[in-house]
Design an enzyme around this catalytic site. Sequence first.
Site, PDB file in Angstrom:
ATOM      1  N   ASP A 214       0.632  -1.337   0.014  1.00 23.75           N
ATOM      2  CA  ASP A 214      -0.118   0.005   0.146  1.00 23.75           C
ATOM      3  C   ASP A 214       0.873   1.264  -0.086  1.00 23.75           C
ATOM      4  O   ASP A 214       0.625   2.179  -0.772  1.00 23.75           O
ATOM      5  CB  ASP A 214      -0.974   0.150   1.186  1.00 23.75           C
ATOM      6  CG  ASP A 214      -2.145  -0.902   1.086  1.00 23.75           C
ATOM      7  OD1 ASP A 214      -2.508  -1.283  -0.070  1.00 23.75           O
ATOM      8  OD2 ASP A 214      -2.601  -1.381   2.258  1.00 23.75           O
TER       9      ASP A 214
ATOM     10  N   ARG B   4      -0.402   4.068  16.941  1.00 25.96           N
ATOM     11  CA  ARG B   4      -0.699   5.158  16.278  1.00 25.96           C
ATOM     12  C   ARG B   4      -0.492   6.532  16.483  1.00 25.96           C
ATOM     13  O   ARG B   4       0.113   7.458  16.019  1.00 25.96           O
ATOM     14  CB  ARG B   4      -2.219   4.944  15.738  1.00 25.96           C
ATOM     15  CG  ARG B   4      -2.646   3.816  14.772  1.00 25.96           C
ATOM     16  CD  ARG B   4      -1.512   3.055  14.222  1.00 25.96           C
ATOM     17  NE  ARG B   4      -1.937   2.039  13.372  1.00 25.96           N
ATOM     18  CZ  ARG B   4      -0.781   0.981  12.797  1.00 25.96           C
ATOM     19  NH1 ARG B   4       0.344   1.327  12.969  1.00 25.96           N
ATOM     20  NH2 ARG B   4      -1.019   0.222  11.878  1.00 25.96           N
TER      21      ARG B   4
ATOM     22  N   ASP C 161      -7.460   2.785  11.989  1.00 24.35           N
ATOM     23  CA  ASP C 161      -6.137   3.719  12.055  1.00 24.35           C
ATOM     24  C   ASP C 161      -5.922   4.951  11.517  1.00 24.35           C
ATOM     25  O   ASP C 161      -5.491   6.078  11.778  1.00 24.35           O
ATOM     26  CB  ASP C 161      -5.032   2.603  11.381  1.00 24.35           C
ATOM     27  CG  ASP C 161      -4.687   1.358  12.377  1.00 24.35           C
ATOM     28  OD1 ASP C 161      -4.869   1.637  13.428  1.00 24.35           O
ATOM     29  OD2 ASP C 161      -4.440   0.473  11.807  1.00 24.35           O
TER      30      ASP C 161
ATOM     31  N   SER D 130      -3.289  -9.738   6.581  1.00 27.21           N
ATOM     32  CA  SER D 130      -2.523  -8.286   7.155  1.00 27.21           C
ATOM     33  C   SER D 130      -2.084  -8.492   8.422  1.00 27.21           C
ATOM     34  O   SER D 130      -2.909  -8.822   9.264  1.00 27.21           O
ATOM     35  CB  SER D 130      -3.758  -7.392   6.690  1.00 27.21           C
ATOM     36  OG  SER D 130      -3.568  -6.135   7.746  1.00 27.21           O
TER      37      SER D 130
HETATM   38  N1  ARG Z   1      -8.058  -4.258  14.609  1.00 25.50           N
HETATM   39  C1  ARG Z   1      -6.813  -3.442  15.299  1.00 25.50           C
HETATM   40  C2  ARG Z   1      -7.199  -2.290  15.759  1.00 25.50           C
HETATM   41  O1  ARG Z   1      -8.167  -1.540  15.206  1.00 25.50           O
HETATM   42  C3  ARG Z   1      -5.727  -3.643  14.517  1.00 25.50           C
HETATM   43  C4  ARG Z   1      -5.738  -3.097  13.185  1.00 25.50           C
HETATM   44  C5  ARG Z   1      -4.679  -3.445  12.361  1.00 25.50           C
HETATM   45  N2  ARG Z   1      -4.327  -4.688  11.838  1.00 25.50           N
HETATM   46  C6  ARG Z   1      -3.837  -5.629  11.071  1.00 25.50           C
HETATM   47  N3  ARG Z   1      -4.076  -6.767  11.181  1.00 25.50           N
HETATM   48  N4  ARG Z   1      -3.188  -5.036  10.218  1.00 25.50           N
HETATM   49  O2  ARG Z   1      -6.478  -1.730  16.556  1.00 25.50           O
END
Ligand code: ARG
Length: 389
Positions: A13, A92, A121, A173
Amino acid sequence: MKKIVLAYSGGLDTSVAIKWLTERDYEVVAYLADVGQGQDFNVVKERALKTGAVKVIIDDLKREFVSDFIFPALKANAVYEGKYFLATALSRPVIAKGLVRAAEKEKAAYIGHGCTGKGNDQVRFEVTAMILNPKLKVVAPVREWDLPTRDAEIEYAKLHDIPIDVTKKKPYSIDKNVWGISIESGKLEDPYFEPPEDIYQMSTSVDKSPKKAAYVEIYFEKGIPKKINGLTYAPLKLVEALNVLGGKHGIGRTDMIEDRLVGIKSREIYEAPAAVILSEAHKALELLTLDRETIHFKEKVTLEYSRLVYFGLWYSPLKTALDRFIDTTQKRVTGTVRVRCHKGHAVVVGRKSPHSLYRETLATYGEGDTFDQSLAKGFIQIFGLPYRK
Ligand code: ARG
């Protein structure tokens, strides 16, 4: 040319994002935060430069992440919907903070990220940036471009000679940092599909973990873990050591359906060995040292705090105020907790503290009882009065 600092991960990405941005007259500085994902930064740096970035910034945020984000969350006993220790959510705001810092240093008017329009995110990055520097403008290529699938992105990458690992099709992912791993998508999108053993990276399966239990003693000072088995550890080293120990004993795996801020339910697999051990130990020490009313009120704070962290509101006024409350409670949370690690479980088996509120003379059913049982009768009469009426 418009200058943009892009939060870059080295994945498909954000690699495609570099090219996409340069085609739209942006000068791209790739910003790579190290939060403990364990990447080869040289490879990633080369990739960003080959794809068209003018500069790559590699920022080691691991220590700041543990001390200023993970430990406050630990003091709050933060956990979302009872199961998720918020590894991704906590990373984040620290990444966004670093990104804003980099944009200011580079005198860039824009910041960018590679989040999709369906996740949490994007909210966490943008709200954090908004609070820290409202002047910065955000570009989110993945939300804008006309590449609806992963295959379309791969096509685009091939067309533009973007170096990516297209050979092995990535089935999931994955987001990793020192507080844990989040694994989603692919076959895991079927909530009835059992996660295959090979998705796990931090923990051994309970079938293969040691038959013999390991005991670990964790010393906390004002709610912050400082020592393991009597030895002082720097915050990052302490978390790393407990990830290794917990992982070896199969601790910290979670499989859950969670509620995203954007209204979607999603299925995620987590591994967080250190988070589970530390959280269990910390809660045990609070139960020993805090008074009942504070404990019960703090449980409500934990719920709200966890929501705020999940929703990307790390720097919000309410979250800041709750941190002050929590810090007040933590003044007493000093002491040692003994945890038994065995076959996927971290079980507290002992706790002691100079601020302990436990009194054996009050609790005992044996010799030396100082609790006057005759007073209980009147207490119950008055306590029950509203219901007797
Ligand atoms: N669901 C989690 C959150 O919103 C992780 C998000 C990213 N997950 C990932 N497998 N890339 O905090």
